[in-house]
Every structure is written in structure tokens, then in C-alpha cells.
Motif scaffolding. Structure first.
Motif, short mmCIF file in Angstrom:
data_model
loop_
_atom_site.label_atom_id
_atom_site.label_comp_id
_atom_site.label_asym_id
_atom_site.label_seq_id
_atom_site.Cartn_x
_atom_site.Cartn_y
_atom_site.Cartn_z
N LEU A 8 5.30 7.69 -10.81
CA LEU A 8 5.00 9.12 -10.77
C LEU A 8 3.79 9.41 -11.65
CD1 LEU A 8 8.60 10.56 -11.08
CD2 LEU A 8 7.19 10.46 -9.03
N PRO A 9 2.99 10.40 -11.21
CA PRO A 9 1.84 10.72 -12.05
C PRO A 9 2.31 11.32 -13.37
CG PRO A 9 1.88 12.06 -10.03
CD PRO A 9 3.05 11.13 -10.00
N PRO A 10 1.48 11.27 -14.39
CA PRO A 10 1.87 11.82 -15.68
C PRO A 10 2.16 13.32 -15.58
CG PRO A 10 -0.36 10.88 -15.78
CD PRO A 10 0.15 10.69 -14.40
N GLY A 11 3.19 13.81 -16.28
CA GLY A 11 3.58 15.23 -16.30
C GLY A 11 4.49 15.62 -15.15
N SER A 12 4.85 14.70 -14.29
CA SER A 12 5.71 15.00 -13.14
C SER A 12 7.10 15.42 -13.59
CB SER A 12 5.82 13.80 -12.22
OG SER A 12 4.59 13.48 -11.66
N ALA A 14 8.03 17.10 -16.15
CA ALA A 14 8.02 18.51 -16.57
C ALA A 14 7.92 19.43 -15.36
CB ALA A 14 6.87 18.76 -17.54
N ARG A 15 7.08 19.04 -14.40
CA ARG A 15 6.92 19.86 -13.20
C ARG A 15 8.21 19.90 -12.38
NH1 ARG A 15 2.50 17.67 -9.94
NH2 ARG A 15 4.04 17.20 -8.39
N ILE A 16 8.87 18.78 -12.22
CA ILE A 16 10.14 18.72 -11.47
C ILE A 16 11.21 19.53 -12.20
CG2 ILE A 16 12.02 17.20 -10.75
CD1 ILE A 16 9.87 15.07 -10.16
N SER A 17 11.28 19.40 -13.50
CA SER A 17 12.24 20.18 -14.28
C SER A 17 11.98 21.68 -14.13
CB SER A 17 12.17 19.80 -15.76
OG SER A 17 12.60 18.48 -15.95
N GLY A 18 10.71 22.06 -14.14
CA GLY A 18 10.34 23.47 -13.96
C GLY A 18 10.76 23.99 -12.59
#
Length: 167
Positions: A8-12, A14-18
Motif C-alpha cells: 500500500l502507498p504510504p498514508g493509506s 490513515a485514509r482507510i481509517s478516515g
């Protein structure tokens, strides 16, 4: 060889959790809104049901003021007949006067129920017993015979029947 998921790309994370948090918030809001709408609909159903019950329970004003029930015994389960009270009465001199007061209604109900008794509609004979005028819960007059040996007052007779005495 084993298939592995691509990285997964970095920061994914956090985005999925959001996205999951946003979805959960929308779901919670929708449930609360649905619960409020259900409560409002249930409240309206209760109000409409109570209004309908009141409308069905109370007799229309015309029936309250222009009719009476004559009973064959001192019971609301006894045989009865409905009589129509006149809008006006004719006196012995031919003059007419409107039936407006409760006393006029009571007199008309007694007169018409006495006629029903005399005609044999409410009994096998034509003897008219003493009659008592009560008021049913729907505000229509109810006329009952009272046995001369009955020690109860007229008011007690009506009360025992679950009705009020017409005054």
C-alpha cells in the motif's frame, strides 16, 4: 509461489481509517434520524387513534339533542328502541315552541318512551311503568323503567347503570 498483495502507498492506513470513520458516522446519523421519524410516526398514530376513538365514542350533536333510547328493563343490555325527539312541540292551543332546554328534551323523551311502552313495543302489556331519564356516555338520553318496589333513588339507578341522571 504465493500470491501477495501489492504494498500500500504510504498514508493509506490513515485514509482507510478516515473513510471507515466517515461511513460509521453517516450510518449512526441515519439510524438516529430513522429512530426519530419512527417515534414521530408512532406519536402521530397515537394522536390520530385517540381522536378517532373520541369521534366514534361521542354521538354526533344532532343525535345527542334529537334522539333518545327507551329500554325495556333497568339494564343497558335490555331490549331498546330509539326515538327521535321533535324540534318543536305543539301546545293544546295549537301554538308551537322549540325544544331547546334539557327539561324540554327530558319531557319529550319521557313522552315518546311512554308511548312506546303503551304501544307494547317494550313489553307484552300496555302498562307504562315509572320511567327514569339518564344520560349515556355519548350524551344521548336513555330512559329506563323503574320498578315501584325498587328502593333506589333515580340518581342511584342511573349510577348503577354507569350513567348520569338527566337534570
Amino acid at each position: 509461489m504465493t500470491n501477495t498483495a501489492p504494498p500500500l502507498p504510504p498514508g493509506s492506513d490513515a485514509r482507510i481509517s478516515g473513510l471507515l470513520a466517515d461511513g460509521l458516522t453517516r450510518y449512526t446519523r441515519t439510524r438516529k434520524k430513522r429512530a426519530r421519524l419512527t417515534a414521530a410516526a408512532a406519536g402521530m398514530a397515537v394522536v390520530l387513534g385517540a381522536g378517532g376513538l373520541a369521534w366514534a365514542t361521542l354521538a354526533p350533536l344532532v343525535q345527542q339533542t334529537r334522539s333518545a333510547y327507551c329500554y325495556s328493563a333497568d339494564s343497558t343490555d335490555s331490549r331498546s328502541t330509539q326515538v327521535g325527539l321533535p324540534d318543536e312541540v305543539t301546545g293544546p292551543d295549537g301554538s308551537t315552541s322549540p325544544v331547546e332546554t334539557p327539561a324540554d328534551r327530558t319531557a319529550s323523551a319521557l313522552d315518546l318512551c311512554s308511548s312506546a311502552w303503551a304501544a307494547g313495543i317494550l313489553s307484552d302489556g300496555t302498562e307504562v311503568p315509572p320511567l327514569v331519564v339518564c344520560v349515556r356516555s355519548d350524551n344521548v338520553l336513555a330512559v329506563f323503567p323503574k320498578d315501584e318496589s325498587d328502593p333506589r333513588s333515580d340518581e342511584t339507578l342511573c349510577t348503577d347503570l354507569g350513567l348520569a341522571l338527566e337534570r
